[in-house]
Enzyme design. Sequence first.
Site, short mmCIF file in Angstrom:
data_model
loop_
_atom_site.label_atom_id
_atom_site.label_comp_id
_atom_site.label_asym_id
_atom_site.label_seq_id
_atom_site.Cartn_x
_atom_site.Cartn_y
_atom_site.Cartn_z
N ALA A 1 0.75 -1.30 0.16
CA ALA A 1 -0.26 0.10 -0.09
C ALA A 1 0.67 1.22 0.24
CB ALA A 1 -0.98 -0.18 1.14
N SER B 1 -6.06 -10.05 -11.97
CA SER B 1 -5.83 -9.17 -13.41
C SER B 1 -6.40 -9.74 -14.24
CB SER B 1 -4.18 -9.21 -13.42
OG SER B 1 -3.84 -8.70 -14.74
N TYR C 1 3.52 -13.90 -15.13
CA TYR C 1 2.40 -12.99 -14.31
C TYR C 1 0.99 -13.59 -14.45
CZ TYR C 1 -0.04 -8.87 -13.16
OH TYR C 1 -0.89 -8.00 -12.45
N ALA D 1 0.00 -16.51 -15.16
CA ALA D 1 -0.32 -17.83 -14.35
C ALA D 1 -0.53 -17.60 -12.76
CB ALA D 1 0.99 -18.92 -14.42
N THR D 2 0.25 -16.67 -12.23
CA THR D 2 0.10 -16.20 -10.94
C THR D 2 -1.19 -15.75 -10.52
OG1 THR D 2 0.90 -14.03 -11.02
CG2 THR D 2 2.46 -15.88 -10.44
N LYS D 3 -1.83 -15.05 -11.55
CA LYS D 3 -3.03 -14.22 -11.43
C LYS D 3 -4.17 -15.10 -11.83
CE LYS D 3 -1.62 -10.28 -9.84
NZ LYS D 3 -1.68 -9.85 -8.61
N ILE E 1 -3.84 -0.18 -15.38
CA ILE E 1 -4.14 0.91 -14.54
C ILE E 1 -2.97 1.79 -14.68
CG2 ILE E 1 -4.78 1.42 -12.04
CD1 ILE E 1 -6.96 -0.16 -13.55
#
Length: 244
Positions: A10, A139, A152, A154-156, A185
């Site tokens: 954050a 995502s 990326y 695959a992780t999402k 974004i």
Amino acid sequence: MDKIALVTGASRGIGRATAAELARQGYAVCINYRANREGAEELAAAIRGKGGRAMTACADVAHRETVEVMVRQIENTFGPVSLLVNNAGIAGQSLFQDVTEERWHRFFAVNVDGPYHTIQAVLPAMLHAHAGCIVNLSSIWGLRGASCEVAYAATKAAVIGLSRSLAMELAPSGIRVNCVAPGVIHTEMLDELPAETLPQLAEETPLGRLGTPADIARAVAFLASDQASFITGQVLTVDGGFCV
Ligand code: NDP
């Protein structure tokens, strides 16, 4: 449960906007970061300046022990976490043949092991309270394919699988689990893309612009709110129509 939120990653970007939005909605927030202490402290000061409650916590979500220490710190400072936002994530483009073992495992360590560690750390208190809410950042690349995004994506996709199954498992315990799947974004995560790519991506987006961190923060806050009290196991796509 009192309104106490842990937002991972954050110190900037989507996580920062989410922590600020949740503070506006009355949550005491823990601003987690890995390296950017200055950004995290600045946000905490801004929240406190407006009469809100905020603390910062340095922890690499890939490391279980540091995550557990962070969650105990939150419990001692504010009380048990009622809302967990798993936002911390890393991305990067490369051809699949060029993905090294180290890179592959680091992507999974942060993007998938991270939520595994944070969820297990906050869950005992949520189960005890028979309440709680978890929002995981996936995502659009977790929903559809993209060249040079294999690791990326695959992780999402894993985050979506984790969230749906966990939602089923935790629903009888009064705990909701959902995902937000952002489109493109405008954050520092896009810094590695060539400059000319951003206007192209905006043009490819039916609503004609890139998303802002605040667009995602509002979706997370909605899923966390009582207005979403009958929503669990869902993936809310916030992408300006990119994936329709
Ligand atoms: P940024 O790169 O702007 O910010 C990433 C944040 O995550 C930073 O606060 C960073 O901390 C933190 N972080 C990174 N690694 C770790 C770690 N190991 N432990 C703890 N914190 C860590 O990313 P965005 O705001 O753009 O993205 C946020 C989330 O949204 C990610 O999960 C991303 O995959 C997802 N997303 C983003 C999209 C986009 O277009 N931007 C699109 C789809 C999904 P520090 O500052 O200390 O390094």
